[in-house]
Design an enzyme around this catalytic site. Structure first.
Site, mmCIF file in Angstrom:
data_model
loop_
_atom_site.group_PDB
_atom_site.id
_atom_site.type_symbol
_atom_site.label_atom_id
_atom_site.label_comp_id
_atom_site.label_asym_id
_atom_site.label_seq_id
_atom_site.Cartn_x
_atom_site.Cartn_y
_atom_site.Cartn_z
ATOM 1 N N THR A 15 2.363 3.913 -11.009
ATOM 2 C CA THR A 15 1.944 5.169 -11.642
ATOM 3 C C THR A 15 2.492 5.333 -13.049
ATOM 4 O OG1 THR A 15 1.787 6.266 -9.517
ATOM 5 C CG2 THR A 15 2.052 7.700 -11.398
ATOM 6 N N THR A 277 16.271 1.367 14.125
ATOM 7 C CA THR A 277 15.939 2.714 14.588
ATOM 8 C C THR A 277 14.846 3.370 13.749
ATOM 9 O OG1 THR A 277 16.769 4.959 14.960
ATOM 10 C CG2 THR A 277 17.913 3.668 13.280
HETATM 11 N N1 ASP Z 1 0.424 4.074 -5.806
HETATM 12 C C1 ASP Z 1 1.449 4.006 -6.819
HETATM 13 C C2 ASP Z 1 2.127 2.658 -6.709
HETATM 14 O O1 ASP Z 1 2.942 2.473 -5.834
HETATM 15 C C3 ASP Z 1 2.403 5.136 -6.655
HETATM 16 C C4 ASP Z 1 3.551 5.164 -7.634
HETATM 17 O O2 ASP Z 1 3.685 4.383 -8.544
HETATM 18 O O3 ASP Z 1 4.368 6.063 -7.505
HETATM 19 O O4 ASP Z 1 1.860 1.775 -7.483
#
Ligand code: ASP
Length: 341
Positions: A15, A277
């Site tokens: 992201t 767990t």
């Molecule tokens: N879907 C994204 C990823 O893991 C989410 C993120 O970067 O926070 O690449």
């Protein structure tokens, strides 16, 4: 005066560097130069920063062992040239990547700091800017020429965690990660307060990058009502070598004869079963309750307080090193990189 630290930023996607596609409206990764444009202050940080971008950049949900192999290779190839590494990575599978890298990079004596964000850098309220800048500062931090944090860690929202102790627990909050069974390595406010007593000490040995991972593994999460058919199918997967059994509480599972028989048959066939767990905190203690004692007798290995993310990574790593049987079990129950108590 100390030389300026040199940092390699390895951009894998996630992201932090994404932009909204104008046609479809979905988030997709964009190139590293644009990241720089969003954080001009990076130019004035007192360390030299180079970058390496993966091609293609990925959403971390697409992470896989061959990508991990490439990531370990980039770190190995550049290990002598840089003082520390910052890996920009999606948060979804960051805990898995941090765990597996900790195993792959034996004798790591330099910081490898993974970070990312919940909102892209291009968004006004982004958490990526602070995460990125502080991750660089942590990767560059040295005392008497020795890195302060010579291990694989995750920096996210004011906290530095040991990577292989971390889980992603929140898809909404900026505070997305937790390390329940191990204290944070540093807290960040006005100052970066390192908790030296919890940080691994360098051993000054030569880095060994182990790149073979064996993905003939599975995770079997128990739930009340799980059927014999489901358990049987999973334990009989063709080529299966190791399984992480996610049990209840301190390592408890049903005492039904069929269930124990399925497990015993799997162990007899040479499948290594590790009990972890489902709880986010605490530890497996085989033999504490009647509901775990039979598993111990069958030969199921207790995972102590390891996370599922670290357990599956450790299994892939050890199988990749060709461990099996008793030797594999012995390695699974001892901490190799501080991943369990
Ligand atoms: N879907 C994204 C990823 O893991 C989410 C993120 O970067 O926070 O690449």
């Amino acid at each position: 005066m100390e030389n300026k630290a040199s940092i390699l930023v390895i951009y894998t996607g996630g992201t932090i560097g994404m932009i909204r596609d104008s046609e479809t409206g979905v988030l997709k990764p964009f190139d590293f130069d644009r990241i720089y444009r969003h954080i001009p202050v990076l130019e004035s940080i007192p360390c030299s920063i180079d970058s390496y971008s993966f091609d293609p950049l990925i959403d971390s949900s697409n992470m896989n062992p061959s990508f991990w192999k490439e990531l370990a290779t980039v770190i190995e190839d550049n290990y002598e040239t840089y003082d520390g590494f910052v890996v920009l990575h999606g948060s979804d599978t960051m805990a898995y990547t941090a765990s597996v890298l900790s195993f792959m990079l034996e004798n790591l004596n330099k910081p490898v700091v993974l970070t990312g964000s919940q909102l892209p850098l291009g968004v006004v309220r982004t958490d990526g800017r602070e995460n990125f800048i502080t991750a660089i500062e942590i990767a560059a931090a040295r005392e008497a020429d020795t890195p302060i944090v010579p291990e694989v860690c995750i920096y996210f929202e004011n906290k530095l965690f040991r990577g292989n102790r971390t889980i992603k627990f929140n898809a909404e909050n900026f505070e997305a990660f937790l390390s329940v069974n191990y204290p944070v390595l540093a807290e960040v406010g006005v100052h970066i307060k390192y908790k030296r007593q919890y940080i691994r000490k360098p051993n000054f040995k030569k880095l060994k990058a182990h790149k073979d991972l064996d993905a003939n593994v599975a995770i079997l999460k128990l739930f009340p009502g799980i059927s014999k058919h489901v358990v049987n199918c999973i334990l009989n997967i063709d080529g299966l070598k190791g399984i992480i059994l996610e049990t209840y509480g301190s390592g408890n599972a049903p005492t039904d004869a069929w269930f124990l028989q399925e497990l015993e048959d799997a162990v007899q066939r040479g499948v290594t079963v590790m009990n972890v767990t489902q709880c986010k905190g605490g530890s497996v203690e085989l033999g504490r309750y009647e509901t775990s004692i039979s598993m111990e007798k069958i030969g199921v290995v207790g995972g102590s307080d390891i996370t599922t993310e670290a357990a599956i990574s450790k299994m892939m790593f050890l199988l990749g090193q060709r461990y099996s049987g008793r030797e594999l079990e012995e390695k699974l129950i001892i901490p190799l990189r501080g991943e369990m108590s």
